[in-house]
Motif scaffolding. Structure first.
Motif, PDB file in Angstrom:
ATOM      1  N   GLU A  53       0.858  -1.190   0.000  1.00 57.86           N
ATOM      2  CA  GLU A  53       0.000   0.000   0.000  1.00 57.86           C
ATOM      3  C   GLU A  53       0.891   1.235   0.000  1.00 57.86           C
ATOM      4  O   GLU A  53       1.826   1.343   0.803  1.00 57.86           O
ATOM      5  CB  GLU A  53      -0.925   0.041   1.218  1.00 57.86           C
ATOM      6  CG  GLU A  53      -1.875   1.231   1.148  1.00 57.86           C
ATOM      7  CD  GLU A  53      -2.703   1.455   2.404  1.00 57.86           C
ATOM      8  OE1 GLU A  53      -3.630   2.293   2.346  1.00 57.86           O
ATOM      9  OE2 GLU A  53      -2.425   0.823   3.443  1.00 57.86           O
ATOM     10  N   PRO A  56      -0.592   5.166   3.120  1.00 60.94           N
ATOM     11  CA  PRO A  56      -1.709   4.694   3.948  1.00 60.94           C
ATOM     12  C   PRO A  56      -2.413   5.794   4.732  1.00 60.94           C
ATOM     13  O   PRO A  56      -3.523   5.580   5.225  1.00 60.94           O
ATOM     14  CB  PRO A  56      -1.031   3.703   4.907  1.00 60.94           C
ATOM     15  CG  PRO A  56       0.392   4.162   4.989  1.00 60.94           C
ATOM     16  CD  PRO A  56       0.705   4.677   3.612  1.00 60.94           C
ATOM     17  N   THR A  62      -5.693   0.590   5.059  1.00 62.99           N
ATOM     18  CA  THR A  62      -4.775  -0.431   5.579  1.00 62.99           C
ATOM     19  C   THR A  62      -5.530  -1.428   6.451  1.00 62.99           C
ATOM     20  O   THR A  62      -5.256  -2.631   6.407  1.00 62.99           O
ATOM     21  CB  THR A  62      -3.643   0.228   6.393  1.00 62.99           C
ATOM     22  OG1 THR A  62      -3.269   1.461   5.785  1.00 62.99           O
ATOM     23  CG2 THR A  62      -2.437  -0.693   6.475  1.00 62.99           C
ATOM     24  N   ALA A  74       2.977  -1.067   4.236  1.00 63.69           N
ATOM     25  CA  ALA A  74       2.408   0.261   3.983  1.00 63.69           C
ATOM     26  C   ALA A  74       3.532   1.287   4.015  1.00 63.69           C
ATOM     27  O   ALA A  74       4.186   1.467   5.038  1.00 63.69           O
ATOM     28  CB  ALA A  74       1.351   0.585   5.041  1.00 63.69           C
TER      29      ALA A  74
END
Length: 297
Positions: A53, A56, A62, A74
């Protein structure tokens, strides 16, 4: 920890940490659970997946990713958000927060560490001002990717999936489609974010090709030809290519190459498909390097 997709929970955590949105990071946090669920569904995140990700924020998406994926990394550039993420993600054991700039991180190394080098999935609500550098950076680094599912500015999403002959079609369309099949899966209005952006947004899924759609003699040259073809969009292709001094192609060579393809010198770049640009690139490579061959064209 309460679900952050609910606006009041987002406001509470922002007030607790006295967080102020920073324009330089393009921060717009999602506050609509339905949109978040759409993104997770579109990305087809499963318990077998490692998900990267990007950005975030406070951990809103998340949390959803952690509920669905095997492992999540993340990457967040804003140091002020790290203590927030430590709290909002404290209930999950399958997430690693990395305080780095995604443009400076070795994603291949991450894929190796957390997924054994197998294709990963990228899911993100991207800062709109650096959407293209992030996506193209992942492609050009040849990161093992299965798919990229991201929230981007609606106009950019439309350009990514555009087809020849449309006003949205251009260098970005071709660059993205060289690496992946692009499909807009949802349009998202400004009121789904905090703060509200001034533009509409869209979720686009990029399914990465397992094998290249086109083979070219020189990949870097292909992309230079594509950029030159759209640099002055209203110009004919032969003029556009011939006017780009860095390309090293004359107008005559460009016209000859197009003629070889059965196209008029007056054709514009927006009319050519990826396959035709690949053919044009290869012919120009030959023309520029083989004088004997060029005389036969």
């Amino acid at each position: 920890m309460a679900t952050l997709g609910i606006p009041q929970n987002t406001i509470e955590i922002l007030q607790k940490y006295d967080f102020h949105f920073q324009k330089k990071y393009g921060q717009n946090f999602l506050i609509d659970p339905h949109v978040l669920e759409k993104i997770i569904a579109a990305a087809e995140v499963t318990p077998d997946d490692f998900v990267l990700e990007i950005g975030p924020g406070i951990g809103t998406m998340t949390q959803y990713l952690c509920e669905n994926a095997r492992r999540v990394a993340a990457v967040e550039v804003d140091q002020k958000l790290i203590p927030v993420l430590e709290e909002t993600l404290s209930g999950y054991q399958n997430v690693t927060v990395i305080n780095e700039d995604i443009l400076k991180i070795d994603v291949n190394e991450l894929a190796g560490k957390y997924n054994g080098g197998k294709p990963i999935k990228v899911v993100a609500n991207l800062p709109y001002y650096i959407t293209t550098p992030i996506i193209m950076g992942l492609f050009e680094a040849h990161v093992p990717l299965k798919s990229i599912t991201v929230m981007v500015q609606k106009e950019v999403a439309e350009r990514m999936q555009a087809v020849p002959g449309t006003k949205e079609y251009g260098a970005l369309s071709l660059a993205v489609q060289y690496y992946a099949k692009a499909e807009v899966v949802a349009n998202v209005p400004p009121n789904c974010f905090m703060p509200r952006p001034k533009v509409g947004s869209a979720v686009i899924r990029l399914d990465c090709h397992k094998e290249k759609l086109v083979d070219v003699k020189d990949e870097a040259f292909l992309f230079r030809v594509i950029r030159a073809s759209f640099h002055q969009r209203r110009k004919t292709l032969s003029n556009g290519l011939g006017n780009d001094m860095s390309l090293g192609v004359t107008k005559e060579q460009a016209a000859r190459a197009l003629g070889r393809m059965g196209l008029e010198p007056s054709v514009r770049g927006e009319r050519l498909s990826l396959e035709e640009f690949a053919q044009l690139s290869d012919i120009l490579c030959i023309l520029m390097n083989d004088k004997d061959y060029s005389n036969t064209l």
